[in-house]
Design a protein around this motif. Sequence first.
Motif, PDB file in Angstrom:
ATOM      1  N   UNK A   1      12.268  10.144  -4.653  1.00  0.00           N
ATOM      2  CA  UNK A   1      13.915   9.681  -4.637  1.00  0.00           C
ATOM      3  C   UNK A   1      13.933   9.119  -3.317  1.00  0.00           C
ATOM      4  N   UNK A   2      15.060   8.258  -3.202  1.00  0.00           N
ATOM      5  CA  UNK A   2      15.499   7.780  -1.755  1.00  0.00           C
ATOM      6  C   UNK A   2      15.784   9.095  -0.902  1.00  0.00           C
ATOM      7  N   UNK A   3      16.557  10.074  -0.963  1.00  0.00           N
ATOM      8  CA  UNK A   3      16.611  11.033  -0.227  1.00  0.00           C
ATOM      9  C   UNK A   3      15.386  12.085  -0.277  1.00  0.00           C
ATOM     10  N   UNK A   4      14.663  11.820  -1.054  1.00  0.00           N
ATOM     11  CA  UNK A   4      13.434  12.864  -1.141  1.00  0.00           C
ATOM     12  C   UNK A   4      12.124  12.180  -1.371  1.00  0.00           C
ATOM     13  N   UNK A   5      11.618  11.299  -0.487  1.00  0.00           N
ATOM     14  CA  UNK A   5      10.623  10.450  -0.744  1.00  0.00           C
ATOM     15  C   UNK A   5       9.432  11.295  -0.700  1.00  0.00           C
ATOM     16  N   UNK A   6       8.376  10.933  -1.580  1.00  0.00           N
ATOM     17  CA  UNK A   6       6.964  11.342  -1.504  1.00  0.00           C
ATOM     18  C   UNK A   6       6.220   9.855  -1.543  1.00  0.00           C
ATOM     19  N   UNK A   7       5.785   9.669  -0.295  1.00  0.00           N
ATOM     20  CA  UNK A   7       5.330   8.404  -0.022  1.00  0.00           C
ATOM     21  C   UNK A   7       3.665   8.417  -0.337  1.00  0.00           C
ATOM     22  N   UNK A   8       3.199   7.546  -1.409  1.00  0.00           N
ATOM     23  CA  UNK A   8       1.695   7.513  -1.598  1.00  0.00           C
ATOM     24  C   UNK A   8       1.378   6.325  -1.040  1.00  0.00           C
ATOM     25  N   UNK A   9       0.530   6.642   0.056  1.00  0.00           N
ATOM     26  CA  UNK A   9      -0.184   5.521   0.889  1.00  0.00           C
ATOM     27  C   UNK A   9      -1.506   5.428   0.461  1.00  0.00           C
ATOM     28  N   UNK A  10      -1.901   4.235  -0.150  1.00  0.00           N
ATOM     29  CA  UNK A  10      -3.394   4.122  -0.678  1.00  0.00           C
ATOM     30  C   UNK A  10      -4.211   3.000   0.043  1.00  0.00           C
ATOM     31  N   UNK A  11      -5.304   3.300   0.310  1.00  0.00           N
ATOM     32  CA  UNK A  11      -6.171   2.497   0.782  1.00  0.00           C
ATOM     33  C   UNK A  11      -7.095   1.932  -0.239  1.00  0.00           C
ATOM     34  N   UNK A  12      -8.314   1.477   0.048  1.00  0.00           N
ATOM     35  CA  UNK A  12      -9.115   0.686  -0.947  1.00  0.00           C
ATOM     36  C   UNK A  12      -9.897   1.878  -1.495  1.00  0.00           C
ATOM     37  N   UNK A  13     -10.205   2.883  -0.982  1.00  0.00           N
ATOM     38  CA  UNK A  13     -10.907   4.014  -1.708  1.00  0.00           C
ATOM     39  C   UNK A  13     -10.280   5.393  -1.844  1.00  0.00           C
TER      40      UNK A  13
ATOM     41  N   UNK B   1       0.668  -1.177   0.147  1.00  0.00           N
ATOM     42  CA  UNK B   1       0.119  -0.146   0.044  1.00  0.00           C
ATOM     43  C   UNK B   1       0.860   1.168   0.037  1.00  0.00           C
ATOM     44  N   UNK B   2       2.187   1.042  -0.156  1.00  0.00           N
ATOM     45  CA  UNK B   2       3.010   2.258  -0.123  1.00  0.00           C
ATOM     46  C   UNK B   2       4.086   2.133  -1.138  1.00  0.00           C
ATOM     47  N   UNK B   3       3.953   3.526  -2.112  1.00  0.00           N
ATOM     48  CA  UNK B   3       4.847   3.469  -3.046  1.00  0.00           C
ATOM     49  C   UNK B   3       5.399   4.864  -2.983  1.00  0.00           C
ATOM     50  N   UNK B   4       6.861   5.000  -3.320  1.00  0.00           N
ATOM     51  CA  UNK B   4       7.688   6.145  -3.470  1.00  0.00           C
ATOM     52  C   UNK B   4       7.670   6.482  -4.670  1.00  0.00           C
ATOM     53  N   UNK B   5       6.915   7.735  -4.806  1.00  0.00           N
ATOM     54  CA  UNK B   5       7.171   8.483  -6.032  1.00  0.00           C
ATOM     55  C   UNK B   5       8.182   9.590  -6.212  1.00  0.00           C
TER      56      UNK B   5
END
Length: 114
Positions: free
Chosen positions: A18-30, A12-16
């Motif tokens: 870079x390693x040093x500057x992550x933007x973590x997309x946390x997705x649920x079901x909706x 459920x977590x995707x890094x959009x």
Amino acid sequence: MKKPAARKVTARVTNLGLAGYPYFLVSGTRRAILVEGGPTGLVPRVLQGLFALGMRPDCGVVLHTHADHAAGLMALADKLEGFALAGTAESSRVLSTERIVARMAAEDAAYNGI
């Protein structure tokens, strides 16, 4: 070699970012949110990753108000209709102070080599 615009961290977590500057997309079901941000120079990469995944986050969570963590989320709030910023009361106070936001913009420009 160009790095992919999205890298899975967990189911459920995707890094959009870079390693040093992550933007973590946390997705649920909706719904989905972005947690953490980086400089505005990574915003095109983040948007590309969101488009590729077919995702539209509701908000970005500001973990702390340093330019290299909040400026990109602020830029996304300007680019994505209905995208809100969330954080602590202190974060809200800091990000509503014009002088501080102007200083953050100058620091962000330095991160981006402008």
